[in-house]
Design an enzyme around this catalytic site. Structure first.
Site, PDB file in Angstrom:
ATOM      1  N   ARG A 176       0.976  -0.891   0.085  1.00 33.37           N
ATOM      2  CA  ARG A 176      -0.095  -0.449   0.123  1.00 33.37           C
ATOM      3  C   ARG A 176       0.930   1.118  -0.603  1.00 33.37           C
ATOM      4  O   ARG A 176       0.572   1.929  -0.815  1.00 33.37           O
ATOM      5  CB  ARG A 176      -0.997  -0.078   1.176  1.00 33.37           C
ATOM      6  CG  ARG A 176      -2.058  -0.787   0.899  1.00 33.37           C
ATOM      7  CD  ARG A 176      -1.978  -2.413   0.365  1.00 33.37           C
ATOM      8  NE  ARG A 176      -2.884  -2.641   0.426  1.00 33.37           N
ATOM      9  CZ  ARG A 176      -3.582  -4.391   1.505  1.00 33.37           C
ATOM     10  NH1 ARG A 176      -3.211  -4.140   2.763  1.00 33.37           N
ATOM     11  NH2 ARG A 176      -4.568  -4.568   1.566  1.00 33.37           N
ATOM     12  N   ASP A 205       0.274  -7.133  -3.264  1.00 35.34           N
ATOM     13  CA  ASP A 205      -1.293  -7.146  -2.780  1.00 35.34           C
ATOM     14  C   ASP A 205      -1.935  -6.253  -4.173  1.00 35.34           C
ATOM     15  O   ASP A 205      -0.762  -5.985  -4.916  1.00 35.34           O
ATOM     16  CB  ASP A 205      -1.378  -5.825  -1.475  1.00 35.34           C
ATOM     17  CG  ASP A 205      -2.262  -6.663  -0.819  1.00 35.34           C
ATOM     18  OD1 ASP A 205      -3.878  -6.505  -1.268  1.00 35.34           O
ATOM     19  OD2 ASP A 205      -2.961  -7.036   0.596  1.00 35.34           O
ATOM     20  N   HIS A 278      -5.815 -11.035  -2.973  1.00 33.21           N
ATOM     21  CA  HIS A 278      -5.084  -9.554  -3.167  1.00 33.21           C
ATOM     22  C   HIS A 278      -4.080  -9.544  -4.283  1.00 33.21           C
ATOM     23  O   HIS A 278      -3.611  -9.498  -4.633  1.00 33.21           O
ATOM     24  CB  HIS A 278      -4.823  -9.622  -2.195  1.00 33.21           C
ATOM     25  CG  HIS A 278      -5.741  -9.120  -0.690  1.00 33.21           C
ATOM     26  ND1 HIS A 278      -5.800  -8.271  -1.047  1.00 33.21           N
ATOM     27  CD2 HIS A 278      -6.153  -9.632   0.799  1.00 33.21           C
ATOM     28  CE1 HIS A 278      -6.627  -7.491   0.301  1.00 33.21           C
ATOM     29  NE2 HIS A 278      -6.458  -8.897   0.564  1.00 33.21           N
ATOM     30  N   GLU A 342      -9.242 -12.825   2.549  1.00 35.11           N
ATOM     31  CA  GLU A 342      -9.514 -12.365   1.744  1.00 35.11           C
ATOM     32  C   GLU A 342      -9.813 -12.061   0.143  1.00 35.11           C
ATOM     33  O   GLU A 342      -9.679 -11.846  -0.464  1.00 35.11           O
ATOM     34  CB  GLU A 342      -9.124 -10.767   2.634  1.00 35.11           C
ATOM     35  CG  GLU A 342      -9.298 -10.796   2.976  1.00 35.11           C
ATOM     36  CD  GLU A 342      -9.062  -9.400   3.987  1.00 35.11           C
ATOM     37  OE1 GLU A 342      -9.568  -8.303   5.049  1.00 35.11           O
ATOM     38  OE2 GLU A 342      -7.630  -8.775   3.024  1.00 35.11           O
ATOM     39  N   TYR A 433      -2.896  -5.557  15.456  1.00 37.62           N
ATOM     40  CA  TYR A 433      -3.207  -4.501  14.478  1.00 37.62           C
ATOM     41  C   TYR A 433      -2.778  -3.396  14.699  1.00 37.62           C
ATOM     42  O   TYR A 433      -3.615  -2.308  15.098  1.00 37.62           O
ATOM     43  CB  TYR A 433      -4.149  -5.590  13.603  1.00 37.62           C
ATOM     44  CG  TYR A 433      -4.501  -6.427  12.502  1.00 37.62           C
ATOM     45  CD1 TYR A 433      -3.846  -7.252  12.285  1.00 37.62           C
ATOM     46  CD2 TYR A 433      -4.844  -6.010  11.498  1.00 37.62           C
ATOM     47  CE1 TYR A 433      -3.938  -7.912  12.361  1.00 37.62           C
ATOM     48  CE2 TYR A 433      -4.858  -6.518  10.572  1.00 37.62           C
ATOM     49  CZ  TYR A 433      -4.489  -8.209  11.050  1.00 37.62           C
ATOM     50  OH  TYR A 433      -4.553  -8.692   9.535  1.00 37.62           O
TER      51      TYR A 433
HETATM   52  C1  ACM Z   1      -5.780  -9.728   6.590  1.00 41.60           C
HETATM   53  O1  ACM Z   1      -5.087  -8.567   7.733  1.00 41.60           O
HETATM   54  N1  ACM Z   1      -6.234  -8.929   5.586  1.00 41.60           N
HETATM   55  C2  ACM Z   1      -4.774 -10.741   6.866  1.00 41.60           C
END
Ligand code: ACM
Ligand code: ZN
Length: 766
Positions: A176, A205, A278, A342, A433
Site C-alpha cells: 500500500r 497486494d 489480493h 480475503e 493490528y
Molecule cells: C489480513 O489482515 N487481511 C490478513
C-alpha cells in the site's frame, strides 16, 4: 547484598516504580542516571534478574572479546556506547580479564536464544550456546548501561534469560505504501534490540507488487505502480484521488541487503507473496491470469477486490511457480507466506475454468477450490524445501497438510488449527493490528479504524485458554501486523509501530507471570533514550475518561502512578494552576472536560478533551429488548451516559446488533414535556456497519399506550448520523426507540450477503 526481583514484595515494587517515575523525565530526555534506580529496566523483562552490589566501569581502554564462528552484529551496542561516551571498544581475539567477554559455550545446558549475563566489578560475561543467545545478552547489556557524569557504568547483575515463544514477529505491508531500505533497516535495528526475531514482509497486494521478478518484467513496469491514490479515509464518500502515479519495488539486490541486515541481527525475513486473492496488481499486467480476462488496473484505493487469480487456469500456477523460483533463493527462511486471506469467490463461481476444475477434482465448492490452490502451492514449495504459512482463511475448505496458520480474524482460527495439530502464529486483529488507533485523541493521524491502545497490546495473552497442554505446543508465537494503507511516509509508520511493537516484544519473550503494565510503562519511559531517533507515539500518557455515578460525574484516570491530572470545565487549556483531579468531577450540565497530565510539574502527552451532553435522558434507566452483541455488547446504560460514540467504533460507546433490530425504552423517571428526540447511528460500510431502514421514536405516559413522535428513513450516506428531531411537544415519561436493521448487506458493499451491524449510541431527549 542480593535481591531477586521476582520475589520482591509488592510494596518494594511500588516504591521502586515511584522512584523510577520520579526519574522518568530525566530518562526521557536521554539523561540516564543510575542514581537510586535499582531495577534493570530491561525490555523484554528477563526471566530472572538478580542485582548484586557494585558495578563495572566501561572505559575507553576496556576491551571486548566475542567468541563464536559467525560474526555478530554489535552495531547497536557500539552506537549507543559511542553516543553516551564518545568512544567505542577495541576488540580482543582472546578472552579479556577485566573486560567484556561474549562466549559461545556449547557445554552449557542452554537452549538456542537463552543467555546468561553476569556483571561484576571484575568484568562482564555473556554466555550462550549460540550467537542468538549472545546477541540477546548484548541487547540486555546495552539497556543496563548507565551514565553518571562522564562515567559509564553497568550495575552488577546476574541475568538468566530465555524467550517464552520461539516466533516473535512483526509484519510490514509495503504494497500500500513503500518504505526505503534505510527506514526498514532502522526499524529492524529496534526490533532486534527488543529480541523480535521474525520480519514478515508483505510484498504483494492489489495496490502494488514490490519485489523484482526478472522472469516477469511487467511486474516491475505495470504491477509496481498505481495511477493514483485515495485521499483520506476509505470510508469517505465519494472517494477522492490525488491524481499522482505512485509505486516502485525492491530490486533483488535490495531484498538481499535487507535479508542479510536482518539476519545479522538474528531476524529471519519471511516474504509474503499473496495468492489467490489480493492479486489485482498482477492481473493489471497479466490479465490472462484472471477469470474474466480483464482489463484490470492496479488498485488505487483500499479494500477487498473481486478480481483474483483464476484457479482453473494452469497458467496461474506456472506464473506463481516462476515467481517463487526467484523468491526462494533470496530468502533463507524455512517459511514462505502465501497469503490466502480475503479471496472473494464470486469470480470463481462464474468462471467456466474454475467450475471445470471443481468438477474434475470432485471439489464441493469454491472454498475447496481455494484449498486445492493452497495445497498445490504447498506441494510445490515443499518440494523446494520450504514450508508455507497462510492467513486463517486457509482453514476454510480444509487445511493444506503442513501449513502454519496465522490467526488474524480472531482467536478461533488459531485454536482450530492447533486442534488439528498445525502450527500457529497468533496475530489477532483486535489486539495486534498496529493500523488501529492507539489514542482516542482527535488530533491523531488518520488510521484504519478501531482502538488499540498500548495497554491492550500488552495485556493480550497469546496462549488461548481453550487449548490443552498438548495443543498449546502448536502455538509457536505471536506477531504484530503493520498495514500501510494510511502510512504514506516512514514517520507515520513509526508513529503506529512504536512503542506498540515493544509491548508485542515483551508478550512474545517474557514469562506470563511477569506481566505488569505499570512496570512495563516505567521501563518503557526509561527506554526513551533508545528511541529518540524514531517518531514514536506517547499516547500511553493519554488520560482516559469515563462517565460514572449515573452520568452525574466524570472520572479521569491515567496508567502512570505518580502523574497528576489537572482539568478545566471552562474551555480553557489546563495548566499547572488548574484544578488537580482527585475524585470524579460532578457534571450538572452539558460540559467539556479538558485535562492535562503532569509529571514532575511538566505537561506530558496530549490534552484530553471530552464533550459531555446532558439531556433529560442522561443517566436515566434504559431497558433493551435485545442486548448488544460481540464486541458491541456494551450495556444499556452506555446509551445514556452523556458520551457520544465516535468513528473509533470499538471504544465501548456504540451498541451493535448483528442482523437484528434495536429496541430501547428510557424511563425519564417522571412525566415531562419533550420537544426533541434523537439517537445517533453509524454508517461505516467498511466495518459492515449500516444505518437502519427505519428509526422510530414513540412516547408514553403510562407504558401502555405509545404515540409515534418521530420517524426517519433517510440517513447520512456515511459516518455518524446524529439527527436530533424537533417534535410536536408531547408529554412523556417513557421514550421508546426502535431501529430496524437492513439485515443482509446488499450487493455492491463490502461483505455483501453477510449480516449487517446496526450501531447506536446516545439517546437524547430535550
Ligand atoms: C489480513 O489482515 N487481511 C490478513
Ligand atoms: Zn477462473
Amino acid at each position: 547484598m542480593m535481591t531477586c526481583f521476582l520475589n520482591r514484595a509488592l510494596s518494594d515494587r511500588v516504591k521502586w516504580l515511584a522512584l523510577l517515575f520520579a526519574l522518568g523525565v530525566q530518562f526521557f530526555s536521554g539523561n540516564i542516571l543510575a542514581q537510586g534506580y535499582s531495577g534493570s529496566g530491561i525490555i523484554p523483562k528477563p526471566a530472572v534478574e538478580m542485582k548484586h552490589s557494585g558495578s563495572f566501569a566501561i572505559q575507553k581502554t576496556t576491551r571486548l572479546h566475542i567468541s563464536g564462528s559467525t560474526p555478530l552484529s554489535t552495531a547497536f551496542f557500539d552506537q549507543y556506547l559511542k553516543d553516551v561516551s564518545g568512544f567505542t571498544l577495541s576488540r580482543s581475539r582472546e578472552p579479556v580479564p577485566k573486560g567484556i567477554n561474549l562466549m559461545v559455550d556449547t557445554r552449557l545446558k542452554l537452549k538456542s536464544e537463552r543467555y546468561l549475563l553476569d556483571v561484576s566489578r571484575q568484568g562482564i560475561t555473556i554466555k550462550a550456546i549460540d550467537e542468538k543467545g549472545l546477541f540477546y545478552g548484548l541487547q540486555s547489556l546495552v539497556q543496563l548501561i548507565r551514565k553518571k557524569g562522564k562515567i559509564i557504568t553497568v550495575p552488577a547483575y546476574h541475568i538468566q534469560d530465555e524467550p517464552r515463544f520461539a516466533y516473535r514477529g512483526m509484519h510490514l505491508d509495503v504494497a500500500r505504501h513503500l518504505f526505503s531500505v534505510q527506514s526498514i533497516k532502522k526499524w529492524l535495528d529496534v526490533l532486534a534490540f527488543y529480541k523480535i526475531n521474525t520480519f514478515h514482509w508483505h510484498l504483494t497486494d492489489d495496490q502494488g507488487w514490490r519485489i523484482e521478478i526478472k522472469k516477469y518484467p511487467l511486474l516491475q513496469s505495470v504491477s509496481a505502480y498505481r495511477d493514483e491514490t485515495l485521499i483520506g479515509h476509505k470510508r469517505a464518500n465519494p472517494h477522492r484521488f490525488d491524481g499522482k502515479r505512485y509505486g516502485g519495488y525492491y530490486t533483488q539486490e535490495e531484498v538481499k541487503e535487507i535479508v542479510a541486515y536482518a539476519s545479522a541481527r538474528q531476524i529471519t525475513t519471511i516474504p509474503e507473496i499473496e495468492m489467490p486473492g489480493h492479486a489485482q496488481a498482477v492481473l493489471a499486467a497479466y490479465p490472462n491470469l484472471g477469470c474474466t480476462g480483464g482489463p484490470y488496473q492496479t488498485a488505487t484505493y483500499w479494500g477487498v477486490f473481486d478480481d483474483v487469480f483464476c484457479a482453473g487456469n494452469e497458467e496461474t500456477f506456472q506464473f506463481l511457480e516462476g515467481v517463487l523460483d526467484e523468491v526462494i533463493p533470496l530468502f533463507p527462511s524455512a517459511y514462505i507466506h502465501i497469503g490466502g486471506d480475503e479471496c472473494p469467490k464470486n469470480r470463481w463461481h462464474n468462471c467456466p475454468k474454475c467450475q471445470k476444475r471443481i468438477k474434475a477434482g470432485h471439489l464441493k465448492d469454491e472454498h475447496e477450490l481455494q484449498s486445492y490452490f493452497i495445497a498445490r502451492m504447498e506441494r510445490y514449495l515443499n518440494a523446494k524445501g520450504k514450508k508455507i504459512i497462510g492467513w486463517d482463511e486457509i482453514l476454510e475448505g480444509g487445511l493444506a497438510p503442513d501449513a502454519t496458520v496465522m490467526s488474524w480474524r480472531g482467536l478461533e482460527g488459531g485454536i482450530a488449527a492447533a486442534k488439528q495439530q498445525h502450527e500457529v502464529i497468533m496475530t489477532p486483529e483486535k489486539f495486534l493490528y498496529l493500523d488501529y488507533y492507539q489514542s482516542l485523541n482527535k488530533t491523531e493521524q488518520v488510521a484504519a479504524g478501531g482502538y488499540l491502545p498500548l495497554k491492550k497490546v500488552y495485556e493480550y495473552e497469546p496462549m488461548p485458554a481453550e487449548l490443552n497442554a498438548a495443543e498449546q505446543q502448536y502455538i509457536k508465537g505471536v506477531q504484530a501486523n503493520v498495514w500501510s494503507e494510511y502510512l504514506s511516509d516512514a514517520s507515520k509508520a513509526e508513529y503506529m509501530i512504536f512503542p506498540r511493537v515493544i509491548a508485542l516484544a515483551e508478550i512474545a519473550w517474557s514469562a506470563k507471570a511477569s506481566k505488569n503494565y505499570p512496570d512495563f510503562l516505567a521501563r518503557l519511559q526509561a527506554n526513551g533514550r533508545f528511541l529518540k531517533h524514531l517518531n514514536y507515539s506517547t499516547a500511553f500518557y493519554d488520560i482516559t475518561g469515563e462517565s460514572v455515578n449515573e452520568a452525574k460525574a466524570f472520572a479521569l484516570s491515567t496508567d502512570l502512578p505518580n502523574a497528576e491530572i489537572r482539568y478545566t470545565l471552562n474551555d480553557k487549556k489546563p495548566g499547572l494552576s488548574s484544578i488537580k483531579y482527585s475524585v470524579p468531577i460532578p457534571i450538572t450540565k452539558s460540559s467539556t472536560v479538558k485535562a492535562q497530565l503532569f509529571i514532575a510539574g511538566k505537561p506530558v502527552g496530549k490534552m484530553f478533551e471530552q464533550v459531555i451532553v446532558k439531556s433529560m435522558a442522561t443517566g436515566k434507566k434504559v431497558t433493551l429488548t435485545h442486548s448488544g452483541e460481540g464486541n458491541y455488547n456494551i450495556g444499556a446504560q452506555r446509551l445514556t451516559n452523556g458520551i457520544q460514540g465516535s468513528y473509533v467504533y470499538n471504544n465501548g460507546e456504540w451498541l451493535g446488533l448483528s442482523g437484528g433490530d434495536f429496541e430501547a425504552m428510557v424511563d425519564l423517571g417522571e412525566e415531562k414535556t419533550i420537544h426533541e428526540v434523537g439517537i445517533n447511528t453509524l454508517n461505516y460500510q467498511w466495518q459492515k456497519m449500516h444505518p437502519p431502514k427505519l428509526l422510530l421514536v414513540e412516547v408514553s405516559t403510562d407504558q401502555q399506550v405509545y404515540k409515534e413522535v418521530s420517524r426517519q428513513t433517510v440517513f447520512s450516506v456515511e459516518g455518524i448520523n446524529a439527527a436530533l428531531h424537533k417534535i410536536t411537544p408531547a408529554k412523556a415519561r417513557y421514550v421508546r426507540i426502535k431501529a430496524s436493521n437492513i439485515e443482509i448487506i446488499p450487493n455492491g458493499f463490502y461483505g455483501a450477503g453477510t449480516k449487517a451491524w446496526l450501531m447506536l449510541d446516545e439517546i437524547i431527549v430535550n
